[in-house]
Scaffold this motif. Structure first.
Motif, PDB file in Angstrom:
ATOM      1  N   ASP A 216     -23.287   5.452  20.337  1.00 17.63           N
ATOM      2  CA  ASP A 216     -23.346   6.311  21.521  1.00 17.63           C
ATOM      3  C   ASP A 216     -24.244   5.668  22.582  1.00 17.63           C
ATOM      4  O   ASP A 216     -25.290   5.112  22.272  1.00 17.63           O
ATOM      5  N   SER A 217     -23.808   5.722  23.842  1.00 12.61           N
ATOM      6  CA  SER A 217     -24.594   5.140  24.933  1.00 12.61           C
ATOM      7  C   SER A 217     -24.194   5.796  26.251  1.00 12.61           C
ATOM      8  O   SER A 217     -23.233   6.565  26.323  1.00 12.61           O
ATOM      9  N   LYS A 218     -24.928   5.460  27.308  1.00 15.13           N
ATOM     10  CA  LYS A 218     -24.620   6.001  28.633  1.00 15.13           C
ATOM     11  C   LYS A 218     -23.211   5.618  29.069  1.00 15.13           C
ATOM     12  O   LYS A 218     -22.508   6.409  29.708  1.00 15.13           O
ATOM     13  N   ALA A 219     -22.794   4.403  28.737  1.00 13.90           N
ATOM     14  CA  ALA A 219     -21.462   3.947  29.150  1.00 13.90           C
ATOM     15  C   ALA A 219     -20.377   4.810  28.527  1.00 13.90           C
ATOM     16  O   ALA A 219     -19.411   5.206  29.195  1.00 13.90           O
ATOM     17  N   TYR A 220     -20.494   5.108  27.232  1.00  8.63           N
ATOM     18  CA  TYR A 220     -19.505   5.961  26.581  1.00  8.63           C
ATOM     19  C   TYR A 220     -19.513   7.365  27.184  1.00  8.63           C
ATOM     20  O   TYR A 220     -18.455   7.975  27.388  1.00  8.63           O
ATOM     21  N   ARG A 221     -20.675   7.880  27.484  1.00  2.00           N
ATOM     22  CA  ARG A 221     -20.781   9.235  28.027  1.00  2.00           C
ATOM     23  C   ARG A 221     -20.173   9.315  29.431  1.00  2.00           C
ATOM     24  O   ARG A 221     -19.452  10.269  29.747  1.00  2.00           O
ATOM     25  N   ARG A 222     -20.465   8.331  30.258  1.00  2.00           N
ATOM     26  CA  ARG A 222     -19.899   8.333  31.609  1.00  2.00           C
ATOM     27  C   ARG A 222     -18.380   8.204  31.561  1.00  2.00           C
ATOM     28  O   ARG A 222     -17.665   8.858  32.321  1.00  2.00           O
ATOM     29  N   ALA A 223     -17.884   7.351  30.649  1.00  2.00           N
ATOM     30  CA  ALA A 223     -16.435   7.181  30.518  1.00  2.00           C
ATOM     31  C   ALA A 223     -15.772   8.477  30.068  1.00  2.00           C
ATOM     32  O   ALA A 223     -14.702   8.846  30.569  1.00  2.00           O
ATOM     33  N   ALA A 224     -16.389   9.168  29.123  1.00  2.00           N
ATOM     34  CA  ALA A 224     -15.821  10.421  28.622  1.00  2.00           C
ATOM     35  C   ALA A 224     -15.690  11.447  29.737  1.00  2.00           C
ATOM     36  O   ALA A 224     -14.652  12.114  29.883  1.00  2.00           O
ATOM     37  N   ILE A 225     -16.728  11.567  30.560  1.00  3.07           N
ATOM     38  CA  ILE A 225     -16.715  12.550  31.647  1.00  3.07           C
ATOM     39  C   ILE A 225     -15.747  12.136  32.746  1.00  3.07           C
ATOM     40  O   ILE A 225     -15.027  12.978  33.313  1.00  3.07           O
ATOM     41  N   ARG A 226     -15.701  10.839  33.045  1.00  7.38           N
ATOM     42  CA  ARG A 226     -14.759  10.350  34.060  1.00  7.38           C
ATOM     43  C   ARG A 226     -13.312  10.591  33.628  1.00  7.38           C
ATOM     44  O   ARG A 226     -12.491  11.105  34.404  1.00  7.38           O
ATOM     45  N   GLU A 227     -12.996  10.227  32.393  1.00  8.32           N
ATOM     46  CA  GLU A 227     -11.635  10.409  31.898  1.00  8.32           C
ATOM     47  C   GLU A 227     -11.260  11.882  31.808  1.00  8.32           C
ATOM     48  O   GLU A 227     -10.123  12.259  32.084  1.00  8.32           O
ATOM     49  N   CYS A 228     -12.212  12.712  31.439  1.00 17.16           N
ATOM     50  CA  CYS A 228     -11.946  14.155  31.380  1.00 17.16           C
ATOM     51  C   CYS A 228     -11.559  14.686  32.754  1.00 17.16           C
ATOM     52  O   CYS A 228     -10.623  15.481  32.885  1.00 17.16           O
ATOM     53  N   PHE A 229     -12.257  14.218  33.787  1.00 15.69           N
ATOM     54  CA  PHE A 229     -11.930  14.666  35.140  1.00 15.69           C
ATOM     55  C   PHE A 229     -10.571  14.143  35.577  1.00 15.69           C
ATOM     56  O   PHE A 229      -9.746  14.887  36.138  1.00 15.69           O
ATOM     57  N   GLU A 230     -10.303  12.860  35.318  1.00 17.86           N
ATOM     58  CA  GLU A 230      -9.014  12.287  35.699  1.00 17.86           C
ATOM     59  C   GLU A 230      -7.863  13.023  35.032  1.00 17.86           C
ATOM     60  O   GLU A 230      -6.836  13.285  35.649  1.00 17.86           O
ATOM     61  N   GLU A 231      -8.015  13.358  33.754  1.00 13.33           N
ATOM     62  CA  GLU A 231      -6.907  13.905  32.982  1.00 13.33           C
ATOM     63  C   GLU A 231      -6.772  15.412  33.072  1.00 13.33           C
ATOM     64  O   GLU A 231      -5.664  15.945  32.958  1.00 13.33           O
ATOM     65  N   SER A 232      -7.875  16.127  33.250  1.00 15.36           N
ATOM     66  CA  SER A 232      -7.795  17.595  33.245  1.00 15.36           C
ATOM     67  C   SER A 232      -8.238  18.235  34.550  1.00 15.36           C
ATOM     68  O   SER A 232      -7.962  19.402  34.789  1.00 15.36           O
ATOM     69  N   GLY A 233      -8.962  17.494  35.390  1.00 14.38           N
ATOM     70  CA  GLY A 233      -9.461  18.073  36.629  1.00 14.38           C
ATOM     71  C   GLY A 233     -10.743  18.853  36.456  1.00 14.38           C
ATOM     72  O   GLY A 233     -11.259  19.416  37.425  1.00 14.38           O
ATOM     73  N   LEU A 234     -11.294  18.894  35.240  1.00 12.52           N
ATOM     74  CA  LEU A 234     -12.554  19.597  35.003  1.00 12.52           C
ATOM     75  C   LEU A 234     -13.704  18.607  35.139  1.00 12.52           C
ATOM     76  O   LEU A 234     -13.775  17.613  34.421  1.00 12.52           O
ATOM     77  N   LEU A 235     -14.600  18.877  36.077  1.00 10.44           N
ATOM     78  CA  LEU A 235     -15.693  17.980  36.397  1.00 10.44           C
ATOM     79  C   LEU A 235     -16.963  18.446  35.700  1.00 10.44           C
ATOM     80  O   LEU A 235     -17.487  19.523  36.001  1.00 10.44           O
ATOM     81  N   LEU A 236     -17.468  17.623  34.787  1.00 11.09           N
ATOM     82  CA  LEU A 236     -18.689  17.941  34.047  1.00 11.09           C
ATOM     83  C   LEU A 236     -19.862  17.282  34.760  1.00 11.09           C
ATOM     84  O   LEU A 236     -20.367  16.230  34.366  1.00 11.09           O
ATOM     85  N   ALA A 237     -20.268  17.911  35.856  1.00 13.46           N
ATOM     86  CA  ALA A 237     -21.366  17.398  36.675  1.00 13.46           C
ATOM     87  C   ALA A 237     -22.202  18.577  37.159  1.00 13.46           C
ATOM     88  O   ALA A 237     -21.663  19.617  37.564  1.00 13.46           O
ATOM     89  N   LYS A 238     -23.514  18.418  37.122  1.00 12.46           N
ATOM     90  CA  LYS A 238     -24.439  19.455  37.556  1.00 12.46           C
ATOM     91  C   LYS A 238     -24.705  19.340  39.059  1.00 12.46           C
ATOM     92  O   LYS A 238     -24.634  18.252  39.636  1.00 12.46           O
ATOM     93  N   ARG A 239     -25.003  20.463  39.666  1.00 12.75           N
ATOM     94  CA  ARG A 239     -25.349  20.462  41.080  1.00 12.75           C
ATOM     95  C   ARG A 239     -26.716  19.846  41.279  1.00 12.75           C
ATOM     96  O   ARG A 239     -27.658  20.106  40.524  1.00 12.75           O
ATOM     97  N   GLN A 240     -26.846  19.010  42.305  1.00 13.24           N
ATOM     98  CA  GLN A 240     -28.137  18.376  42.590  1.00 13.24           C
ATOM     99  C   GLN A 240     -29.191  19.411  42.975  1.00 13.24           C
ATOM    100  O   GLN A 240     -30.360  19.276  42.611  1.00 13.24           O
ATOM    101  N   ASP A 241     -28.781  20.453  43.680  1.00 12.50           N
ATOM    102  CA  ASP A 241     -29.730  21.461  44.147  1.00 12.50           C
ATOM    103  C   ASP A 241     -29.981  22.549  43.114  1.00 12.50           C
ATOM    104  O   ASP A 241     -30.876  23.377  43.282  1.00 12.50           O
ATOM    105  N   ASN A 242     -29.175  22.563  42.034  1.00 16.43           N
ATOM    106  CA  ASN A 242     -29.355  23.572  40.983  1.00 16.43           C
ATOM    107  C   ASN A 242     -28.773  23.028  39.680  1.00 16.43           C
ATOM    108  O   ASN A 242     -27.629  23.316  39.325  1.00 16.43           O
TER     109      ASN A 242
END
Length: 361
Positions: free
Chosen positions: A93-119
């Motif tokens: 497990d590493s940052k690269a795997y985690r970023r890829a998982a979240i990027r691919e999830c967004f590309e394939e499902s449209g669900l963005l796993l990202a927190k708001r900068q202000d909250n």
């Protein structure tokens, strides 16, 4: 992740082959070069009401047609640094795997796993146009994913991913993967914990060719039941992991429209305890390279072991699951003239091989 017909046939041939030694042992005994396991990542994405997301591949796909899969895919250079091929840390497990998982999830499902900068306690919200424009831009690589998320005033929620097994394709398959699986819990919200989670469902937008026709949340046992009825196609890794979490993520026994928030949270806590504390090693650290062990009932079924870790990790101390095996039915595909592995049941290894238990006494 995609395979050509040739790669898929090789995968299926392995699943339907005669009993053989572990993939790791076979790899070291053979002079043939072992194909490189491409790094990839997938997410078991859990909805506000504790259902899990699967994507339905199109019927016309050249690989795994009509199968249901977790969102995920290959790592990209933009995801970050990976150790060299000979470094066993490449399969951790590493940052690269985690970023890829979240990027691919967004590309394939449209669900963005990202927190708001202000909250940081809330996820970034996108309207339909922003979501679809973003998916196309990321898929076409016209903008790096991290840069696009930053433009949305978000922070990739890599810390929200929970490791849940790594899977290594057996050594005798031409196209191999080293896939890090993760759990991710979408925030519990009583307004989104309806019977269908309709606000968390959509059909992926084509990006120069559709890979999936639908994205849907169902309880793990519902996905398993659909598989056993022949209504959907699941492959061994998806079936095995859904079986594991089905004991924890369940509907209300009273068939109510929604489950109290306290019970939803309790289910999640019990699942987290299982993933992080149960087993030797815990499930978050296990590595599995499926290994056909033997055919039974005149070749109708195949018993697959989950104890192998794959050639790259042999001798490193990494471990798979020595306690469970998967019973797979070998389904004829008349139009393709071959067999497809259809998972049927996860069972205790001691019940299938009682002689092993006796020999250990």
């Amino acid at each position: 992740m995609s395979r050509s017909d040739k790669d898929e046939e090789a995968f299926r041939n392995t699943m339907t082959g005669l009993p053989h030694k572990s993939s790791s042992t076979k790899a070291h005994a053979s002079p043939k070069k072992i194909p490189v396991a491409s790094p990839s990542a997938s997410i078991l994405l859990i909805s506000p009401s504790n259902r899990i997301l699967l994507l339905h591949r199109v019927q016309t796909s050249t690989s795994f047609a009509s199968a249901h899969v977790f969102p995920g895919g290959h790592l990209s250079p933009q995801d970050g640094y990976l150790p060299p091929l000979e470094d066993i840390r490449r399969h951790e497990d590493s940052k690269a795997y985690r970023r890829a998982a979240i990027r691919e999830c967004f590309e394939e499902s449209g669900l963005l796993l990202a927190k708001r900068q202000d909250n940081p306690s809330e996820l970034v919200e996108l309207n339909e146009q922003e979501r679809e424009e973003g998916r196309k831009a990321i898929h076409s690589e016209s903008i790096p994913f991290a840069q696009w998320v930053q433009k949305q005033k978000g922070i990739i929620d890599a810390d929200g991913l929970i490791p849940f097994t790594r899977w290594l394709t057996p050594a005798n398959i031409p196209k191999r993967f080293s896939t890090q699986m993760y759990l991710y819990f979408l925030p519990i919200d009583s307004q989104l914990s309806s019977k269908t989670d309709k606000t968390q469902m959509h059909i992926p937008t084509p990006d120069g060719g559709v890979e999936h026709t639908a994205a849907q949340f169902l309880y793990p046992q519902e996905w398993l039941d659909l598989t056993l009825r022949g209504a959907i196609v699941l492959y061994p890794p998806q079936f095995f992991l859904l079986h594991l979490i089905s004991a924890y993520l369940q509907p209300s026994p009273s068939n109510e429209q929604s489950i109290p928030t306290s019970e939803l949270q309790s289910q999640r806590e019990r699942l987290l305890h299982f993933v992080e504390m149960d087993g030797d090693p815990p499930w978050g650290e296990k590595c599995i390279s499926p290994n056909p062990i033997k055919k039974i009932e005149n070749g109708k079924y195949l018993i697959m072991g989950m104890a192998d870790v794959g050639p790259e990790l042999e001798g490193t101390g990494r471990k798979g699951d020595k306690e469970r095996v998967l019973r797979v039915e070998l389904m004829d595909e008349i139009e393709r003239g071959r067999k497809r592995p259809s998972p049927q049941e996860v069972v205790w290894r001691r019940d299938v091989f009682p002689e092993e238990s006796k020999s250990n006494l």
